[in-house]
Design a protein around this motif. Structure first.
Motif, PDB file in Angstrom:
ATOM      1  N   GLY A 168     -35.112   7.382 -34.353  1.00  0.00           N
ATOM      2  CA  GLY A 168     -34.953   5.923 -34.508  1.00  0.00           C
ATOM      3  C   GLY A 168     -34.643   5.272 -33.253  1.00  0.00           C
ATOM      4  N   GLY A 169     -34.604   3.881 -33.179  1.00  0.00           N
ATOM      5  CA  GLY A 169     -34.377   3.336 -31.954  1.00  0.00           C
ATOM      6  C   GLY A 169     -35.467   3.113 -30.964  1.00  0.00           C
ATOM      7  N   THR A 170     -35.443   2.312 -30.123  1.00  0.00           N
ATOM      8  CA  THR A 170     -36.540   2.033 -29.158  1.00  0.00           C
ATOM      9  C   THR A 170     -36.293   2.367 -27.730  1.00  0.00           C
ATOM     10  OG1 THR A 170     -35.732  -0.343 -29.008  1.00  0.00           O
ATOM     11  CG2 THR A 170     -37.173   0.129 -30.840  1.00  0.00           C
TER      12      THR A 170
ATOM     13  N   ILE B 256     -32.362  13.083 -26.170  1.00  0.00           N
ATOM     14  CA  ILE B 256     -32.002  14.206 -27.097  1.00  0.00           C
ATOM     15  C   ILE B 256     -33.011  14.534 -28.251  1.00  0.00           C
ATOM     16  CG2 ILE B 256     -30.211  14.571 -28.616  1.00  0.00           C
ATOM     17  CD1 ILE B 256     -28.296  13.028 -27.082  1.00  0.00           C
ATOM     18  N   PHE B 257     -33.400  13.272 -28.889  1.00  0.00           N
ATOM     19  CA  PHE B 257     -34.403  13.702 -29.961  1.00  0.00           C
ATOM     20  C   PHE B 257     -35.630  13.729 -29.525  1.00  0.00           C
ATOM     21  CE2 PHE B 257     -30.409  12.192 -32.301  1.00  0.00           C
ATOM     22  CZ  PHE B 257     -30.176  13.532 -33.015  1.00  0.00           C
ATOM     23  N   THR B 258     -36.088  14.922 -28.922  1.00  0.00           N
ATOM     24  CA  THR B 258     -37.297  15.231 -28.651  1.00  0.00           C
ATOM     25  C   THR B 258     -37.678  16.415 -28.850  1.00  0.00           C
ATOM     26  OG1 THR B 258     -37.007  16.363 -26.658  1.00  0.00           O
ATOM     27  CG2 THR B 258     -37.215  13.617 -26.693  1.00  0.00           C
ATOM     28  N   ASP B 259     -38.963  17.014 -29.339  1.00  0.00           N
ATOM     29  CA  ASP B 259     -39.364  18.354 -29.592  1.00  0.00           C
ATOM     30  C   ASP B 259     -38.864  19.380 -28.788  1.00  0.00           C
ATOM     31  OD1 ASP B 259     -40.584  17.362 -31.856  1.00  0.00           O
ATOM     32  OD2 ASP B 259     -42.389  17.150 -30.952  1.00  0.00           O
ATOM     33  N   SER B 260     -38.798  18.836 -27.504  1.00  0.00           N
ATOM     34  CA  SER B 260     -38.108  20.133 -26.615  1.00  0.00           C
ATOM     35  C   SER B 260     -36.989  20.322 -26.177  1.00  0.00           C
ATOM     36  CB  SER B 260     -39.100  19.766 -25.327  1.00  0.00           C
ATOM     37  OG  SER B 260     -38.608  18.694 -24.485  1.00  0.00           O
ATOM     38  N   HIS B 261     -36.068  19.632 -26.875  1.00  0.00           N
ATOM     39  CA  HIS B 261     -34.449  19.410 -26.549  1.00  0.00           C
ATOM     40  C   HIS B 261     -33.755  19.855 -27.796  1.00  0.00           C
ATOM     41  CE1 HIS B 261     -30.777  17.942 -24.668  1.00  0.00           C
ATOM     42  NE2 HIS B 261     -30.497  17.756 -26.089  1.00  0.00           N
ATOM     43  N   ASP B 262     -32.642  20.900 -27.486  1.00  0.00           N
ATOM     44  CA  ASP B 262     -31.837  21.291 -28.570  1.00  0.00           C
ATOM     45  C   ASP B 262     -30.731  20.289 -28.950  1.00  0.00           C
ATOM     46  OD1 ASP B 262     -30.141  22.925 -30.289  1.00  0.00           O
ATOM     47  OD2 ASP B 262     -29.237  24.206 -28.676  1.00  0.00           O
ATOM     48  N   PHE B 263     -31.105  19.650 -30.002  1.00  0.00           N
ATOM     49  CA  PHE B 263     -30.262  18.371 -30.452  1.00  0.00           C
ATOM     50  C   PHE B 263     -29.344  18.906 -31.498  1.00  0.00           C
ATOM     51  CE2 PHE B 263     -34.534  17.940 -32.155  1.00  0.00           C
ATOM     52  CZ  PHE B 263     -34.313  18.207 -33.507  1.00  0.00           C
TER      53      PHE B 263
ATOM     54  N   HIS C 172     -24.686   8.169 -21.261  1.00  0.00           N
ATOM     55  CA  HIS C 172     -24.509   7.564 -22.507  1.00  0.00           C
ATOM     56  C   HIS C 172     -23.170   6.873 -22.103  1.00  0.00           C
ATOM     57  CE1 HIS C 172     -26.489  10.142 -25.898  1.00  0.00           C
ATOM     58  NE2 HIS C 172     -27.351   9.570 -25.075  1.00  0.00           N
ATOM     59  N   ASN C 173     -22.855   6.537 -21.253  1.00  0.00           N
ATOM     60  CA  ASN C 173     -21.902   5.762 -20.918  1.00  0.00           C
ATOM     61  C   ASN C 173     -22.048   4.240 -21.341  1.00  0.00           C
ATOM     62  OD1 ASN C 173     -20.191   7.950 -19.924  1.00  0.00           O
ATOM     63  ND2 ASN C 173     -20.202   7.146 -17.642  1.00  0.00           N
ATOM     64  N   GLY C 174     -21.276   3.547 -21.674  1.00  0.00           N
ATOM     65  CA  GLY C 174     -21.470   2.198 -22.123  1.00  0.00           C
ATOM     66  C   GLY C 174     -22.086   2.370 -23.474  1.00  0.00           C
ATOM     67  N   SER C 175     -23.262   2.010 -23.772  1.00  0.00           N
ATOM     68  CA  SER C 175     -24.004   1.705 -25.014  1.00  0.00           C
ATOM     69  C   SER C 175     -25.134   2.749 -25.348  1.00  0.00           C
ATOM     70  CB  SER C 175     -24.576   0.338 -25.372  1.00  0.00           C
ATOM     71  OG  SER C 175     -25.593   0.131 -24.291  1.00  0.00           O
ATOM     72  N   GLY C 176     -25.039   3.903 -24.329  1.00  0.00           N
ATOM     73  CA  GLY C 176     -25.878   4.788 -24.610  1.00  0.00           C
ATOM     74  C   GLY C 176     -25.760   5.736 -25.770  1.00  0.00           C
ATOM     75  N   GLU C 177     -26.843   5.911 -26.422  1.00  0.00           N
ATOM     76  CA  GLU C 177     -26.636   6.504 -27.904  1.00  0.00           C
ATOM     77  C   GLU C 177     -28.172   6.912 -28.029  1.00  0.00           C
ATOM     78  OE1 GLU C 177     -25.232   3.981 -30.945  1.00  0.00           O
ATOM     79  OE2 GLU C 177     -26.874   2.356 -30.233  1.00  0.00           O
ATOM     80  N   GLU C 178     -28.370   8.003 -29.190  1.00  0.00           N
ATOM     81  CA  GLU C 178     -29.527   8.286 -29.784  1.00  0.00           C
ATOM     82  C   GLU C 178     -29.262   8.719 -31.194  1.00  0.00           C
ATOM     83  OE1 GLU C 178     -32.560  10.564 -28.100  1.00  0.00           O
ATOM     84  OE2 GLU C 178     -31.853  10.536 -26.090  1.00  0.00           O
ATOM     85  N   VAL C 179     -30.491   8.664 -32.064  1.00  0.00           N
ATOM     86  CA  VAL C 179     -30.112   8.577 -33.408  1.00  0.00           C
ATOM     87  C   VAL C 179     -31.376   9.338 -34.158  1.00  0.00           C
ATOM     88  CG1 VAL C 179     -31.138   6.414 -33.945  1.00  0.00           C
ATOM     89  CG2 VAL C 179     -29.532   7.557 -35.616  1.00  0.00           C
ATOM     90  N   ALA C 180     -31.374  10.058 -35.058  1.00  0.00           N
ATOM     91  CA  ALA C 180     -32.434  10.550 -35.886  1.00  0.00           C
ATOM     92  C   ALA C 180     -32.145  10.363 -37.198  1.00  0.00           C
ATOM     93  CB  ALA C 180     -32.432  12.142 -35.567  1.00  0.00           C
TER      94      ALA C 180
ATOM     95  N   THR D  41     -28.419   5.872 -48.905  1.00  0.00           N
ATOM     96  CA  THR D  41     -29.460   5.567 -49.553  1.00  0.00           C
ATOM     97  C   THR D  41     -30.850   5.382 -48.677  1.00  0.00           C
ATOM     98  OG1 THR D  41     -28.763   3.130 -49.524  1.00  0.00           O
ATOM     99  CG2 THR D  41     -28.015   4.425 -51.353  1.00  0.00           C
ATOM    100  N   HIS D  42     -30.515   5.095 -47.643  1.00  0.00           N
ATOM    101  CA  HIS D  42     -31.635   4.801 -46.679  1.00  0.00           C
ATOM    102  C   HIS D  42     -31.233   5.045 -45.226  1.00  0.00           C
ATOM    103  CE1 HIS D  42     -31.822   1.508 -49.783  1.00  0.00           C
ATOM    104  NE2 HIS D  42     -33.177   1.549 -49.689  1.00  0.00           N
ATOM    105  N   PRO D  43     -31.989   5.324 -44.248  1.00  0.00           N
ATOM    106  CA  PRO D  43     -31.575   5.301 -42.924  1.00  0.00           C
ATOM    107  C   PRO D  43     -31.189   3.800 -42.507  1.00  0.00           C
ATOM    108  CG  PRO D  43     -33.818   5.532 -43.054  1.00  0.00           C
ATOM    109  CD  PRO D  43     -33.365   5.500 -44.470  1.00  0.00           C
ATOM    110  N   PRO D  44     -30.196   3.917 -41.647  1.00  0.00           N
ATOM    111  CA  PRO D  44     -29.822   2.181 -41.139  1.00  0.00           C
ATOM    112  C   PRO D  44     -31.124   1.529 -40.736  1.00  0.00           C
ATOM    113  CG  PRO D  44     -29.150   3.941 -39.486  1.00  0.00           C
ATOM    114  CD  PRO D  44     -29.821   4.776 -40.575  1.00  0.00           C
ATOM    115  N   ILE D  45     -32.108   1.165 -41.335  1.00  0.00           N
ATOM    116  CA  ILE D  45     -33.227   0.519 -40.878  1.00  0.00           C
ATOM    117  C   ILE D  45     -33.026  -0.982 -41.248  1.00  0.00           C
ATOM    118  CG2 ILE D  45     -34.789   2.453 -41.042  1.00  0.00           C
ATOM    119  CD1 ILE D  45     -35.756   1.193 -43.711  1.00  0.00           C
TER     120      ILE D  45
END
Length: 340
Positions: free
Chosen positions: A217-219, A224-231, A241-249, A305-309
């Motif tokens: 998710g996200g833009t 982290i969330f790539t096929d080659s990474h152990d997430f 990820h300091n500040g507002s760094g984040e990733e989501v699946a 019920t949904h992802p946070p879309i």
């Protein structure tokens, strides 16, 4: 009833466990009503009665389970449903409820303006009952039930009725939620259980547990969330990820033969596993939020019920739920701690 080890040895349930209600009296949290659960199993946790009966601190024996950010416990902010104002009073905690009509980022369309994750977690509960265990009578269940309205004139008018229960001697939390449309017109509905896990349960090498088809998710830039990474393995704190760094699946979570799903985290060094159990029919999606900032080290395991879309995207995809006047939807979530 078979005699128990405590037979003729206790005179009050609190010697083994139970529920204690209180009002916090210091700092920004002053005036907030809480309920402490002690399950007598090593699991104990704090329910925020003024914040949709969400769960803040949670411990198993000496180990903290949930993530508490610098905000900590705050009284509800009734005008938080604008932009990202939700973040001003979001303290993390083992459980923060998102919804009831919108889950996702702030947005505005012809149906109105909606802030981040909706207003329900800033709504106080009207407590209906507190039931203590009675081990001498063989009654081992304790529970608290409350009603939380999310309503306004001209609608939508939704009500969350929540019961949190535990069994004395067992390391599990049972959440039973009923969402009812109290208005006179159909109401949009989205719900997400934002379960935030933190140190020491979450630590380098701990395993994030879920199965299912996923998409990032996200833009922003994805590390982290790539096929080659152990997430599925928790990393050390990440300066990126300091500040507002984040990733989501967003995960179309896999179910077993009975239609039940699970997600959670296993820490092999502590020998503790926290698992969320829920129904695929009720909560078909799981979101995994990872934010590994220095001093803000957390992963979220979030059935919904949904992802946070957001409501707009759900409406466009024809997945937005509508509750008819008087209609109720029921949700059940178990948070279990195991040591095997």
């Amino acid at each position: 009833m078979m005699p128990q080890p405590y037979h003729h040895k206790i005179s009050h349930h609190a010697q083994l466990g139970g529920i204690e209600t209180a009002v916090l009296d210091n700092g920004p949290q002053r005036g907030s009503r809480i309920a402490w659960f002690n399950t007598g199993s090593g699991l104990r946790f704090k329910v925020l009665l003024d914040r949709a009966m969400d769960i803040a601190d949670a411990f198993y024996n000496q180990h903290s389970l949930g993530w508490i950010n610098a905000t900590g416990v705050r009284p509800p902010s009734m005008n938080s449903d604008k932009g990202i104002d939700w973040l001003k009073s979001f303290g993390g905690g083992l459980l923060t409820t998102c919804g009831l009509t919108h889950v996702g980022g702030p947005e505005s369309d012809e149906f109105g303006e909606r802030g981040l994750h909706g207003p329900i977690s800033n709504m106080p509960a009207e407590i209906e009952s507190v039931i203590q265990p009675d081990p001498q009578a063989g009654k081992m269940t304790m529970s608290i039930t409350g009603k939380i309205p999310q309503t306004r004139i001209f609608g939508p008018s939704l009500e969350l009725k929540r019961t949190i229960s535990c069994v004395l001697g067992q390391a599990s939390i049972f959440i039973h939620d009923e969402v009812t449309n109290r208005g006179n017109t159909p109401a949009p509905h989205m719900l997400l259980y934002h379960c935030n896990l933190g140190y020491p349960l979450v630590d380098e090498g701990a395993q994030i547990l879920w199965k299912g088809n996923w998409q990032a998710g996200g833009t922003g830039k994805r590390i982290i969330f790539t096929d080659s990474h152990d997430f599925h393995t928790c990393p050390p704190p990440m300066p990126a990820h300091n500040g507002s760094g984040e990733e989501v699946a967003f995960i179309d979570v896999a179910a077993d033969a009975e239609g039940m799903c699970s997600g959670g985290l296993h820490n092999p060094n502590l020998g503790i596993t926290l698992t969320l159990h829920f129904s695929k029919a009720q909560l078909p999606w799981l979101t995994n939020w990872q934010h590994w900032g220095e001093g803000e080290y957390v992963t979220g395991i979030e059935p919904g019920t949904h992802p946070p879309i957001g409501q707009s995207a759900a409406r466009a995809r024809n997945t937005l739920i509508f509750l008819a006047p008087g209609e109720t939807k029921t949700y059940e979530l178990q948070i279990a701690i195991t040591t095997s």
